[in-house]
Design a protein around this motif. Structure first.
Motif, mmCIF file in Angstrom:
data_model
loop_
_atom_site.group_PDB
_atom_site.id
_atom_site.type_symbol
_atom_site.label_atom_id
_atom_site.label_comp_id
_atom_site.label_asym_id
_atom_site.label_seq_id
_atom_site.Cartn_x
_atom_site.Cartn_y
_atom_site.Cartn_z
ATOM 1 N N ASP A 229 3.502 0.811 -4.274
ATOM 2 C CA ASP A 229 2.579 -0.331 -4.275
ATOM 3 C C ASP A 229 2.033 -0.576 -2.880
ATOM 4 O OD1 ASP A 229 2.744 -0.889 -6.967
ATOM 5 O OD2 ASP A 229 4.372 -2.342 -6.736
ATOM 6 N N TYR A 230 2.912 -0.513 -1.904
ATOM 7 C CA TYR A 230 2.530 -0.775 -0.518
ATOM 8 C C TYR A 230 1.690 0.374 0.032
ATOM 9 C CZ TYR A 230 3.240 -3.377 3.832
ATOM 10 O OH TYR A 230 3.049 -4.153 4.946
ATOM 11 N N ARG A 252 1.520 4.948 -14.125
ATOM 12 C CA ARG A 252 0.763 3.767 -13.701
ATOM 13 C C ARG A 252 -0.678 4.134 -13.313
ATOM 14 N NH1 ARG A 252 4.176 0.828 -9.186
ATOM 15 N NH2 ARG A 252 2.164 -0.243 -9.065
ATOM 16 N N ASP A 254 -2.879 2.429 -11.806
ATOM 17 C CA ASP A 254 -3.283 1.945 -10.481
ATOM 18 C C ASP A 254 -2.848 2.881 -9.356
ATOM 19 O OD1 ASP A 254 -0.623 1.075 -11.241
ATOM 20 O OD2 ASP A 254 -0.575 -0.111 -9.402
#
Length: 305
Positions: A229-230, A252, A254
């Motif tokens: 995510d980061y 995912r 994203d």
């Protein structure tokens, strides 16, 4: 002498230490010492003697342990099968996994397993590695998945898997189009890495130091999903084992724009599947570990045991 006392004797004989045995048995040392003294009084002979700091079996104690082995094995078998008598619907497998490996692979595997074997209930326990080891020893867990091989006479290594560590970056990162990277190339990068105490962390720090620098760490977590995510926001690089990065990216949308780049030379990482060492393996546990290791073989590709 009851089964609990036989387990006490066996644990002490393996540890050669009242203190260590008490820790494994989750009782206090005074309670364990008192139990041994009671057994010795009832039997009329000494079971252990002090040799330096060790509690070593006497000759009579060794004979008691030898006689107790078939009893303990039979009791293990009794415990395993008691809950399933008369109904396959009661089959339960207690599975321990470290947070590091609680990835989309684990979630997808459990989902598919439950669809294939609806009569087997899987209880998932996300735990630190040392806790998994202790709970396998005490029988609270049936199967464990860890990054280190668990050394204990009460645990057997069912299978091991090896993967390579890679770099993953988000769009816009200076290395996005790189074919391969070395730790020297990453000198001016900020790192998103696993928390201290894991093998992956030690590998990264060691390789950076060999390349002549201390890595600048931006973010740490035991969850690969949070590290990605980061990183996807173009905040540095993430160094992790390839299959877990890939599983997350595939699961995912994203993360689809991220790129996995090989590290040269490639650091290695391992995954070990372990079982409680017992005289026989319950059918449900056997099915579970067979399916788990087959799925890991497809995911990681390199099976080392």
């Amino acid at each position: 002498m009851d089964i609990r006392e036989l387990k006490y004797l066996y644990e002490i004989s393996q540890c050669e230490s009242m203190e260590k045995a008490a820790e494994r048995l989750y009782i206090t040392q005074p309670s364990l010492t008192k139990a041994v003294k009671k057994m010795e009084e009832e039997l009329g002979f000494k079971l252990f003697e002090k040799v330096g700091r060790k509690n070593v079996l006497t000759l009579a104690g060794k004979q008691v342990i030898n006689l107790s082995r078939p009893v303990l094995n039979a009791y293990d078998y009794f415990e395993q099968n008691l809950t399933t008598i008369g109904s396959s619907e009661r089959a339960v497998v207690n599975y321990g996994v470290i947070p590091l490996y609680q990835t989309p692979f684990t979630s997808n595997f459990i989902y598919n397993f439950r669809r294939k074997y609806p009569h087997i209930k899987i209880n998932i326990h996300e735990l630190p590695e040392e806790t998994i080891k202790q709970k396998l020893i005490t029988g609270e867990l049936d199967v464990g998945m860890t990054e280190n091989m668990l050394a204990s006479p009460y645990i057997i290594t069912y299978s091991g898997f090896e993967d390579v560590v890679s770099v993953v970056v988000g769009e816009g990162n200076e290395f996005y189009d790189a074919k391969q990277l070395t730790f020297a190339d990453l000198k001016n990068s900020v790192f998103n890495i696993v928390t201290n105490g894991h093998n992956n962390y030690n590998q990264i720090i060691s390789n950076c130091q060999k390349a002549g620098y201390e890595p600048e760490i931006a973010y740490q977590s035991s969850q690969i999903g949070l590290l990605l995510d980061y990183t996807v926001l173009n905040k540095g690089v993430c160094v992790f084992n390839r299959c877990m990065i890939y599983d997350n990216i595939m699961a995912r949308p994203d993360l689809k724009t991220m790129r996995i780049i090989p590290l040269v030379p490639p650091p290695q990482c391992f995954c070990w599947v372990s079982l409680r060492n017992q005289s026989s393996i319950h059918q449900a546990i056997q099915i579970f570990v067979d399916e788990l290791t087959e799925a890991l073989t497809e995911d990681v590709a390199v099976r080392v045991q």
